[in-house]
Structures are given as structure tokens and as C-alpha cells.
Motif scaffolding. Structure first.
Motif, PDB file in Angstrom:
ATOM      1  N   GLY A  86      -1.734  15.357  -2.317  1.00 59.56           N
ATOM      2  CA  GLY A  86      -2.453  14.970  -1.105  1.00 59.56           C
ATOM      3  C   GLY A  86      -3.469  13.860  -1.320  1.00 59.56           C
ATOM      4  N   TYR A  87      -3.812  13.604  -2.572  1.00 57.08           N
ATOM      5  CA  TYR A  87      -4.866  12.640  -2.897  1.00 57.08           C
ATOM      6  C   TYR A  87      -4.456  11.204  -2.545  1.00 57.08           C
ATOM      7  CZ  TYR A  87      -8.793  11.007  -5.903  1.00 57.08           C
ATOM      8  OH  TYR A  87      -9.955  10.460  -6.401  1.00 57.08           O
ATOM      9  N   HIS A  88      -3.152  10.915  -2.601  1.00 58.74           N
ATOM     10  CA  HIS A  88      -2.692   9.549  -2.368  1.00 58.74           C
ATOM     11  C   HIS A  88      -2.416   9.247  -0.894  1.00 58.74           C
ATOM     12  CE1 HIS A  88       1.342  11.291  -1.899  1.00 58.74           C
ATOM     13  NE2 HIS A  88       1.723  10.139  -1.402  1.00 58.74           N
ATOM     14  N   ALA A  89      -2.393  10.276  -0.047  1.00 60.94           N
ATOM     15  CA  ALA A  89      -1.874  10.101   1.317  1.00 60.94           C
ATOM     16  C   ALA A  89      -2.647   9.056   2.124  1.00 60.94           C
ATOM     17  CB  ALA A  89      -1.885  11.443   2.051  1.00 60.94           C
ATOM     18  N   ILE A  90      -3.972   9.108   2.089  1.00 59.75           N
ATOM     19  CA  ILE A  90      -4.765   8.180   2.905  1.00 59.75           C
ATOM     20  C   ILE A  90      -4.612   6.734   2.431  1.00 59.75           C
ATOM     21  CG2 ILE A  90      -7.073   7.595   3.711  1.00 59.75           C
ATOM     22  CD1 ILE A  90      -6.009  10.145   4.980  1.00 59.75           C
ATOM     23  N   PRO A  91      -4.808   6.431   1.138  1.00 56.93           N
ATOM     24  CA  PRO A  91      -4.686   5.024   0.739  1.00 56.93           C
ATOM     25  C   PRO A  91      -3.261   4.482   0.764  1.00 56.93           C
ATOM     26  CG  PRO A  91      -5.134   6.405  -1.172  1.00 56.93           C
ATOM     27  CD  PRO A  91      -5.293   7.277   0.027  1.00 56.93           C
ATOM     28  N   VAL A  92      -2.275   5.276   0.320  1.00 53.14           N
ATOM     29  CA  VAL A  92      -0.916   4.758   0.194  1.00 53.14           C
ATOM     30  C   VAL A  92      -0.196   4.693   1.540  1.00 53.14           C
ATOM     31  CG1 VAL A  92       1.367   5.187  -0.837  1.00 53.14           C
ATOM     32  CG2 VAL A  92      -0.704   5.480  -2.203  1.00 53.14           C
ATOM     33  N   HIS A  93      -0.454   5.670   2.411  1.00 53.01           N
ATOM     34  CA  HIS A  93       0.277   5.749   3.679  1.00 53.01           C
ATOM     35  C   HIS A  93      -0.565   5.265   4.864  1.00 53.01           C
ATOM     36  CE1 HIS A  93       3.334   7.544   1.365  1.00 53.01           C
ATOM     37  NE2 HIS A  93       2.738   8.713   1.223  1.00 53.01           N
ATOM     38  N   LYS A  94      -1.429   4.318   4.593  1.00 57.06           N
ATOM     39  CA  LYS A  94      -2.311   3.781   5.643  1.00 57.06           C
ATOM     40  C   LYS A  94      -1.513   3.208   6.812  1.00 57.06           C
ATOM     41  CE  LYS A  94      -6.189   0.600   6.346  1.00 57.06           C
ATOM     42  NZ  LYS A  94      -5.612  -0.063   7.523  1.00 57.06           N
TER      43      LYS A  94
END
Length: 435
Positions: A219-227
Motif C-alpha cells: 500500500g505504500y506505493h499506491a499514492i505516488p505511483v498511481h497518481k
């Protein structure tokens, strides 16, 4: 009230060749050579893929007598069949005469599989039923001894069929452990059982298979990667803040036993099963509301609310992912080399949903989870970027998987789920050997 202790107080430390699960200070590190070393992959094939329960397919893919699907499962060509009596089988797609494939179609319905090389024919339960010039074989030739072979064990849970090549493997029901709860949540989206929708996604990623394990519930990558995806949904009217702690509600990560783990949350996007959001379009709201009404009718209000609103990303060790988020995806993957893996993915849906509801589901599925959607290509690029980076110091570099170690209740953007995988991986591949 039971007080849950953090991992650092519940799980003993370990220090092996590839894993550093340390205390004082707390840290969890993975040696990057495990992603690039051919010897590690060879050990994984023997200790993991030839020992664990491996997902084959969903029983809805072969609904009728004599239906079959041919696919490669963990490097083995197999036939996933339903015989004329309705029983499910997994057979190796190799003639017992000289080894040629007995089926070269991807799927279909047939009474017999006929090897094109010498015309030996087999029924959908694997029996040798015909062969040219049988009288030419020596006295005592036994047809039964020449039936199609298959894995030692084949078992199913809620339509999810698995195989294991070892006869002494624990029962699938025990192996799945806590993962059964989330498979139940998935299957209960339909009163008659979920089905795999037509079509499949197949693609390759130039990265190590364990990177996809990590990414599948990270879940840590969701905000930056899936902007981009989140920006599109926000532009369509969804309330998305673009902030981890704001967007993910009731966020948790759980160790489900035997290396399986899950992250759960209530996300800001819509779900075609029963959670409408403006990005889905005003015309879809009655469809989603009707889906929720049916859930309440079958399961009651409390269970219906959980089925409708609990998003989860689950990994069943070693290579099955069930993502129940803006749609339901089954994804499997297998390493071809340390730096190349092959992915298969399918969408699950209630068979009773209307064409309009299926359209909503397919749009939700493809927009995020499809290989040409707004998220999966981003994930694949991130994994390939990691793998390229490992070339810089594969024998010396360590990846940090320590986030949330001190927390009694880690969140979905922490890394308990990855540590769960790595501890099981180490048990099997390294055998708890200390270095």
C-alpha cells in the motif's frame, strides 16, 4: 480485551544468508542477490514450486462435462478438465507413450484427447481409451498403467482448484489457513458462486517474481505511483485526497499463516459489487444499489456491508494473488529466469449480474488492473526499475522491509505482509540455517 504485541515481541529474530530479521535495533533486510541469482531460482523451484499447493484454475472455467482448459502451471503443461461424470481433474499434458502433448488447443469440450504423434487417445479423466495396432505391444501391456499422469494431489476450496506434486502434503484446507476467510468474502459476492469471465490477460515482466509478490499488497506505493489513476477518479467526482492516511480507511495488514498475508482497507474508489462512486457514472448508480440489495437479501446487512466495502489485496503463498478492490482479479505468476516472469490474470464476477452490471465491472477492472490500464503498467515499470537497479550491487545490497515492525497493528501501507512472505520463503529455501 486481548492486547496484540508487535512482531518484534512475538517473532524470534533470525540471521541467515539472505534474511536479517533483527532486534535492537529492529530491522528486516533482504539480500538483493535473491532476485538475480540462478542458484536461488533453482532452489525455489525445488523447495517452493515443487512442494507447495499451486493454483491451477477456477472450476467455473470448466462448467460442463468434458470441458477442458490447457495451461502451464508453475512450469508444468497441464490439462484442467471436467470428466463426463462431472469430476474435476488435473492431468499432465504429455502422452505416456513418447511424451508429446495430447492437447494443443487452449480450451474446449472433447470426449478424447488424441496425441497427434502416434494417435494414442485419452478420456477427460486420463484413461488410455484407444491406440493404433494395440496387438503389436508385448503380452501384459496394461492400458491402466499408461493413463495420463498428474500431480499427486488435486483439491478445491470454494471453486479455487490447486495441485500439489507431493502425496504427503497437508490438506489444502489446512494449507490455506486464514486465507479461507477472504476467499469466502470473494465467493459470497454471488449467491451461486463467482465465475471467471471470458478472456485472460497474459504478459511478461522483466523482473524477479518475488518483486511482484511484494508489489501485489504494497500500500505504500499506491499514492505516488498511481497518481494518474487517482487524479482521473478525482476529476470524475470521487473524494480522493491523495493522502495515505486520509484515503485508506480501516487500514490493516494480517499474517494469515503459511506465508499467506492480506492488506485490508476501505478505499476511495467505487466497487461494482455494491459501492457506487461518482466516477462510475450516474447511470450506474441503480445497478450498484440493486447489487447491494441482493447482498443484503442473501447475507444480511452486516455481512453485505463487509462484502461491499472491504477492499483487500491477498497473496496466497507462493504465487497466487486475489485482489478484491475496484474489481476482483485472480493473478498467478511464475519465474522463467531470475529476471523474467510470466503473468496470467482473470476477472471474477457474479454469473447472475446483468449485461449493464458486467459492463461496469469490466470498465472498473480494465481501467486499473488491466495490463494497459492506468495502474498495472506503472507497477510493471517500478518492478523492472528495481530489477535493473539490483545489477549495481547484487551481492552487497540489502532491501529494507522494516516499515511497521514496531506496531501492534500494522497498516496496509506498512510491510508486515512482505515480512510474512519472506519468513516463509526463508523457512523453505534456507531451511532455517543460521549464518
Amino acid at each position: 480485551m486481548t492486547v496484540r504485541l508487535p512482531e518484534t515481541q512475538r517473532i524470534p529474530p533470525r540471521r541467515t544468508r539472505y534474511i536479517r530479521d533483527e532486534r535492537d535495533p529492529n530491522a528486516f533486510l533482504v539480500q538483493r542477490s535473491v532476485f538475480v541469482d540462478d542458484a536461488v531460482l533453482a532452489r525455489e523451484r525445488e523447495a517452493i514450486f515443487n512442494r507447495c499447493w499451486i493454483y491451477v484454475g477456477h472450476e467455473s472455467e470448466i462448467p460442463n462435462p468434458n470441458d477442458f482448459v490447457a495451461r502451464t502451471v508453475a512450469g508444468r503443461p497441464v490439462l484442467f478438465t471436467r470428466d463426463k461424470e462431472g469430476h474435476v481433474h488435473v492431468l499432465y499434458n504429455a502422452c505416456t507413450h513418447r511424451g508429446a502433448e495430447v492437447c494443443r488447443e487452449r480450451r474446449g469440450n472433447t470426449r478424447r484427447f488424441r496425441c497427434f504423434y502416434h494417435s494414442w487417445s485419452f478420456s477427460t479423466d486420463g484413461r488410455l481409451v484407444a491406440m493404433p495396432d494395440e496387438e503389436g505391444y508385448p503380452e501384459g501391456f496394461d492400458r491402466e498403467a499408461h493413463r495420463l499422469r498428474g500431480p499427486a494431489r488435486v483439491e478445491s476450496y470454494r471453486g479455487f482448484c490447486f495441485m500439489n506434486v507431493h502425496a504427503d502434503a497437508e490438506p489444502l484446507d489446512e494449507y490455506l489457513a486464514g486465507a479461507k476467510y477472504y476467499l469466502d468474502l470473494t465467493a459470497d459476492q454471488s449467491a451461486t458462486g463467482m465465475v471467471v469471465t471470458p478472456g485472460a490477460h497474459e504478459y511478461s515482466i522483466k523482473a524477479n517474481w518475488k518483486l511482484l509478490v511484494e508489489n501485489s499488497f504494497d500500500g505504500y506505493h499506491a499514492i505516488p505511483v498511481h497518481k494518474t489513476y487517482l487524479d482521473v477518479q478525482r476529476a470524475r467526482g470521487d473524494e480522493i485526497a491523495g493522502n495515505t492516511s486520509t484515503d485508506w480507511k480501516q487500514s490493516h495488514a494480517y499474517d494469515l499463516g503459511n506465508g499467506h498475508a492480506v492488506t485490508v482497507k476501505e478505499a476511495p474508489w467505487g466497487r461494482p459489487i455494491a459501492r457506487w462512486k461518482p466516477s462510475m457514472g450516474a447511470d450506474t448508480k441503480p445497478i450498484i444499489e440493486e447489487s447491494y440489495r441482493r447482498l443484503v437479501e442473501v447475507h444480511g446487512e452486516e455481512r453485505a456491508a463487509e462484502i461491499a466495502n472491504l477492499d483487500f489485496n491477498m497473496h496466497i503463498f507462493p504465487n497466487l494473488v486475489v485482489n478484491n478492490i475496484m474489481a476482483v482479479i485472480i493473478r498467478t505468476f511464475y519465474p522463467l529466469t531470475p529476471g523474467l516472469l510470466h503473468v496470467n490474470a482473470w476477472s471474477l464476477a457474479p454469473p447472475e449480474e446483468s449485461p449493464a452490471a458486467r459492463r461496469v465491472r469490466n470498465e472498473s477492472f480494465l481501467s486499473f488492473l488491466g495490463p494497459a490500464g492506468l495502474a498495472t503498467p506503472d507497477d510493471n515499470e517500478a518492478l523492472e526499475s528495481c530489477h535493473r537497479g539490483y545489477a549495481s550491487d547484487p551481492g552487497e545490497g540489502w532491501s529494507d522491509v522494516s516499515r511497521g515492525m514496531d506496531f501492534p497493528e500494522p497498516r496496509n501501507w506498512d510491510e508486515l505482509q512482505m515480512r510474512t512472505f519472506w519468513r516463509r520463503w526463508s523457512d523453505l529455501v534456507e531451511g532455517m540455517v543460521e549464518y
